[in-house]
Motif scaffolding. Sequence first.
Motif, short mmCIF file in Angstrom:
data_model
loop_
_atom_site.label_atom_id
_atom_site.label_comp_id
_atom_site.label_asym_id
_atom_site.label_seq_id
_atom_site.Cartn_x
_atom_site.Cartn_y
_atom_site.Cartn_z
N GLY A 107 33.46 76.15 102.09
CA GLY A 107 33.97 74.83 101.70
C GLY A 107 35.36 74.96 101.10
O GLY A 107 35.97 76.03 101.10
N ARG A 108 35.89 73.87 100.58
CA ARG A 108 37.23 73.93 100.01
C ARG A 108 37.24 74.79 98.76
O ARG A 108 36.28 74.78 98.00
CB ARG A 108 37.75 72.51 99.69
N PRO A 109 38.33 75.58 98.58
CA PRO A 109 39.60 75.56 99.32
C PRO A 109 39.66 76.52 100.50
O PRO A 109 40.76 76.83 100.98
CB PRO A 109 40.60 75.99 98.25
N ALA B 180 45.88 78.45 102.36
CA ALA B 180 47.31 78.79 102.24
C ALA B 180 47.78 78.60 100.80
O ALA B 180 48.48 79.46 100.23
CB ALA B 180 48.14 77.95 103.20
N GLU B 181 47.41 77.49 100.19
CA GLU B 181 47.76 77.26 98.78
C GLU B 181 47.08 78.28 97.88
O GLU B 181 47.66 78.72 96.88
CB GLU B 181 47.35 75.85 98.36
N GLY C 217 49.15 81.30 98.09
CA GLY C 217 50.59 81.09 97.91
C GLY C 217 51.39 81.32 99.18
O GLY C 217 52.59 81.67 99.10
N LEU C 218 50.79 81.14 100.34
CA LEU C 218 51.48 81.33 101.61
C LEU C 218 52.36 80.12 101.89
O LEU C 218 51.89 79.00 101.96
CB LEU C 218 50.47 81.53 102.74
N GLN C 219 53.67 80.37 102.09
CA GLN C 219 54.63 79.29 102.24
C GLN C 219 55.11 79.19 103.69
O GLN C 219 55.66 80.14 104.23
CB GLN C 219 55.85 79.55 101.35
N PRO C 220 54.94 78.03 104.33
CA PRO C 220 55.48 77.85 105.69
C PRO C 220 57.01 77.86 105.66
O PRO C 220 57.63 77.26 104.78
CB PRO C 220 54.95 76.47 106.10
N VAL C 221 57.60 78.57 106.60
CA VAL C 221 59.06 78.59 106.75
C VAL C 221 59.45 77.69 107.92
O VAL C 221 60.36 76.87 107.82
CB VAL C 221 59.57 80.03 106.99
N HIS D 86 56.31 78.72 113.11
CA HIS D 86 55.79 80.02 113.54
C HIS D 86 56.02 81.14 112.52
O HIS D 86 55.77 82.30 112.82
CB HIS D 86 56.44 80.41 114.88
N THR D 87 56.47 80.79 111.32
CA THR D 87 56.82 81.80 110.32
C THR D 87 56.33 81.36 108.95
O THR D 87 56.43 80.18 108.59
CB THR D 87 58.35 82.02 110.26
N THR D 88 55.79 82.30 108.18
CA THR D 88 55.37 82.04 106.80
C THR D 88 55.89 83.15 105.89
O THR D 88 56.27 84.22 106.37
CB THR D 88 53.85 81.94 106.66
N LEU D 89 55.86 82.88 104.60
CA LEU D 89 56.35 83.83 103.61
C LEU D 89 55.31 84.00 102.52
O LEU D 89 54.72 83.03 102.05
CB LEU D 89 57.66 83.32 103.00
N LEU D 90 55.07 85.25 102.11
CA LEU D 90 54.09 85.54 101.07
C LEU D 90 54.70 86.48 100.05
O LEU D 90 55.16 87.58 100.40
CB LEU D 90 52.84 86.17 101.67
#
Length: 263
Positions: free
Chosen positions: A39-41, A155-156, A159-163, A166-170
């Motif tokens: 379930g969430r999150p 993702a939250e 702390g995974l941040q969408p760039v 097709h790209t993310t930043l951690l």
Amino acid sequence: MSGTPTAPLVVLPVGPEAAFGVGAVSLGPDGVHGTMPTGRPFVGPDGRPSVGALGVLVDDVTGYAVIHGLVDGAWSVSAEIWLDLIGSLPDSGTVSASARVVHATTVSAFTEGWVADDGGVRIAQCRQRGRAIPDNPFDLEPPTYHVRTGATDVAELIGLQPVDGHTTLLNITPDLENPRHMLHGGVSLCASEVTAVLSRMAAGVDLPTSSIHIAHTRGIPAGSEVLFRAETRHAGRTFWITEVTGWVNGKVACVTTVSAQNL
């Protein structure tokens, strides 16, 4: 040959286990076991229960099975992890996982296991190839951490941040580290799978993740910044393959193949 453990299993709780609610990691007569809530999150950007969110639980049970099985007794690193769905992930309740040693030497071990829902129905198969390292678990000092609160998806949570699509930043913070102050292998699996989902969504594809295979080429130390880049390797109407590469300071740290299809 099979491993012959020489020491009791030492389980060191760290931030990723607390973040994902992984508990009861212990050794039983038929292998290593653990549980986590659903379930969430623990949902992905597509709103589905996140397959990648199983990463910490799967890495823990298969990884500690490696440690227990290594012939001369040693700590280990997760060289490769496989996770293949064979059923539907529940959106509530609890899932459990277990793993056992298939083959072990003094330098590596291969383990396999299952993930089941709270009714005991198997929903995924998992495997790991781990390699021995000289660290003594009794000498390790796990990092002090604070678990993120208020996350609405996985993702939250990490702390995974969408760039872009097709790209993310951690950024590797203490709550994402393993006992050796490196990025937990289950978190890198999770971040890679979420990046693949975002890439499929950017392409207008609604297929769900069905399989994940991650290979760790080098450890990712505390304080690092990881850039995950997704590339589509096969774009079909019913079957989609994405390769996600994790880069640290211009060097490849992990490569993950994520398959998507309706089961």
